[in-house]
Structures are given as C-alpha cells and as structure tokens.
Design an enzyme around this catalytic site. Sequence first.
Site, PDB file in Angstrom:
ATOM      1  N   ARG A  69      32.463  57.161  50.585  1.00 50.04           N
ATOM      2  CA  ARG A  69      31.788  56.145  51.411  1.00 50.04           C
ATOM      3  C   ARG A  69      30.305  56.058  51.021  1.00 50.04           C
ATOM      4  NH1 ARG A  69      29.669  57.083  56.165  1.00 50.04           N
ATOM      5  NH2 ARG A  69      31.165  58.673  56.821  1.00 50.04           N
ATOM      6  N   TYR A 122      29.127  28.360  53.687  1.00 46.72           N
ATOM      7  CA  TYR A 122      30.528  28.773  53.710  1.00 46.72           C
ATOM      8  C   TYR A 122      30.915  28.984  55.182  1.00 46.72           C
ATOM      9  CZ  TYR A 122      34.452  31.920  53.734  1.00 46.72           C
ATOM     10  OH  TYR A 122      35.652  32.512  54.031  1.00 46.72           O
ATOM     11  N   ASP A 205      22.944  33.169  48.609  1.00 38.80           N
ATOM     12  CA  ASP A 205      24.369  33.306  48.278  1.00 38.80           C
ATOM     13  C   ASP A 205      24.582  32.545  46.969  1.00 38.80           C
ATOM     14  OD1 ASP A 205      27.108  32.947  47.935  1.00 38.80           O
ATOM     15  OD2 ASP A 205      27.508  32.886  50.080  1.00 38.80           O
ATOM     16  N   LYS A 230      35.378  35.806  43.944  1.00 35.80           N
ATOM     17  CA  LYS A 230      35.399  34.551  43.184  1.00 35.80           C
ATOM     18  C   LYS A 230      35.230  34.842  41.684  1.00 35.80           C
ATOM     19  CE  LYS A 230      35.419  32.986  47.399  1.00 35.80           C
ATOM     20  NZ  LYS A 230      36.585  33.292  48.188  1.00 35.80           N
TER      21      LYS A 230
END
Length: 417
Positions: A69, A122, A205, A230
Amino acid sequence: MNKPDLHPESLMMSYGYRPEWSEGAVKCPIFQTSTFVFKTAEEGKAHFELAYGLRQPKEGEQVGLIYSRINNPDLEILEDRLGLWDEADDCAVFESGMSAITTVLLEFLQPGDVVLHTNPLYGGTDHFISEILPKYGIESVEWNSCDSYEALQQRLEAKLQGKRLGVVYIETPANPTNTLYDIEWGKRLAEHFSSDAHKAVVVVDNTYLGPLWQHPLKHGADLVAYSATKYIGGHSDVIAGAVSGKADYMQRVKVLRTFLGNMAGPWTGWLLLRSLETLQLRMERQAKNARLVAEFLRGHPKVEKVHYLGFLDENTPEQYAIFRKQCKNAGAMLSFDVKGGEPAAFRMLNSLKLVKLAVSLGSTESLAQHPASMTHAGVPPQRKAEMGITDKMVRLSVGVEHPDDLIWDLKQALEQA
Ligand SMILES: Cc1ncc(COP(=O)(O)O)c(C=O)c1O
C-alpha cells in the site's frame, strides 16, 4: 545510459529496472506480494523513518520497500516511466482515474474553500464536484469557454469574499465536446488568488490527449491527472489512474493515497508497464485514423457537425489559438451530431458492426457511445444544454483498425440513421 538524451519512447522498455534484480529477467516480474522482508530490525526502522517523514534521508538514501500500500516495485518503476512523458518530478498510480482525481481534490481542498472548474467535465468528476464536495463545505465556480478572463476573475471575486481558492481544475480538451481551455489562464487566476500563506493548485485532467499530445506542466499546471484506463492502458482491460507533477505536491498526494489505500495493485502496475511500451505507436496510429474518419464524417449528409480538434481554424480564433499553443496533435477523440436527434443517433449506434457500442476511450478498438444518455447521464438537462451535450451527439474513440474498415462501418451505420 544518458537519460536526458533519450526520448521517452526509447525508455519505456527499460527505464528504472535492472535485470540483475530478478535473475536476469528482461522484463520486470509481477511483485505479487503484500509485504516485504526487512534484513534487520534496524533496516525496518530506517524505512519507516523515511516513509513517515520522521527524518531527512541521508545522501542517496531512498525509502526501502515496506508494504504494497506504501510502495511496490511494479508501481515504482511504472511511476518513474510514466512521469518521463510529462517531465514530472514524480508520479503516483491509482486504482482508477476517479481515485486519482478525488485524491488530489481532497488533498488540496478544505471546508470553506472554492474550486474553479472548466465545463464540461467528465461525468464522474462533475458529480464529485457538484454533489459530493458541497457535503464538506466546498463550493464551486464554473469556467465556461465563452468567459473572458476578466469576467472569470470577477465571478471568482464575487464568490470568494474572504474564502480560499483551493484548486483550479481544468479538463482540456473537455469530454465529450473537445472544448479547449487555456491552462495559462488557470495559472494566472491561481496566482492572483493565492497568498503567502496559501497557494491555489492548478490541476489538469489530460486524459483526452494523453501523455503524448499535451504537456500541461509546461503551461503552468502543478499537477496532471489521467484516467490510465484510457490511452495509457490502451487495451480496455484495466482500470487505473495517475497523477504526475511537482515534487512537493506529489509528496502530499502520495501520503493521502497511502491512507486512503487507493493505489493500484502490482498486477495493474505490470499491465500498465506492458502498455507503456506501445503507447506512442498506438496513439500515433489512432490519431492518423481519427483524421481520416473525421474527414469522412464531415462530408456525410446525415452528419450535422463534427467536433474534432483537427478542424479548428481561424473561424474559431480563441479555440484555435489554444490548440496551437497547447496541443501537439488533434488526438483520436471526436464527437459528431447526427441529423434527427436521439432516435437517429441510436439507430446509427445500433447498426455498428466493427466499432463497439461502449463507453471509455483511448483503446486499440474503436468505441462509440451517446454522452447525453450514457457518460453524462447524471448531468442535469439544463447544464447539459449549456455545455453542448445534445441528444444528437455521438462520441467516437478511434482505435488502431484499418481506416477503410472504420469508414465502411460508419458509412453503413449512418445509412440506418
Ligand atoms: C476525462 C476523464 N477523466 C477521468 C475519467 C475517470 O477515469 P476512470 O474511469 O479510470 O476512473 C474518465 C473516464 O471516462 C475520463 O474520460
């Protein structure tokens, strides 16, 4: 190897990994482990001291591997490689684009702050800013493409009234309209509303143009966020996100990621390492295909308008100026308005044979969807109308197929519209 002389695409196969670490394996193995053995208790103590910032590192000392983590070789090597494209100081990989974005917003905003954001966003980001952040006392101001710089500054002044501008959040090009925003404006606004005690953070972004075709850090952004699902992943088989940027901001992002626990796992990291090797090849082919597809659509009698960055010109001077300043390529995302509204758009989508009717973008296969009823379904109708997300709009992510086949498919589907 003299790194600064080599292009990122040359480094995607090797940078940050040495075969002697793993029995000579040419490729970095998957370190599918939750935890790492310390050689001695003293070493474990030293690792934690650095990881928790309890002391400054000695010359050349780095945080050792502790627990997946906090750190894991697949993620660290991936982050080193991904950061090269943006020439970032550091990068952090997340389990989704949304976790990358929400972690950044939560780290740099606090109750009472205001976030300035571009329109449209988005759908998931839009929902987080307009529905979730207000629960924590964080309000937002919208930045529309028709706004002048002065109007924007005045709107912010009216809203702030002693409050802090926490984050300037820019999605450019915007999903799904391809609207462009000037990152330098965002930087100027952030500087104008910053003080010695507090600095507003500019976040971009960059999912739509991916790490190849736009480098927001060079235009004044502090951090650049990606849905790595993406172009970076590129094969529609992994969900992931990434944030790259300046070292001091990235340290804060990584600390919050440790405590939210939303880092990507080793398997995701390994998949993305593999994807990065072909990032440039895929994106270049996709962009070439997109131009041919856009030109075909522009001439089609059932298509009212094509929203494609490669068609910007002197008729839209502001958008064209931003394109020339910020974008290195028109990319592989386009949307187009089908004459006849939703029924015609749906008939066309239902008739596609090669292109898949699915949300997401940036992958090897071409994908088409209907933003108004799918990715942006949660945006209230009035706001959708303001943003130009209409019932007639179809979004197309162009893949690496043969362009003639794509055009054949779109042609036969449009005949059904
Ligand atoms: C521009 C943009 N940003 C962020 C996201 C969210 O990414 P993810 O689905 O990986 O959480 C998406 C997803 O479609 C997107 O298109």
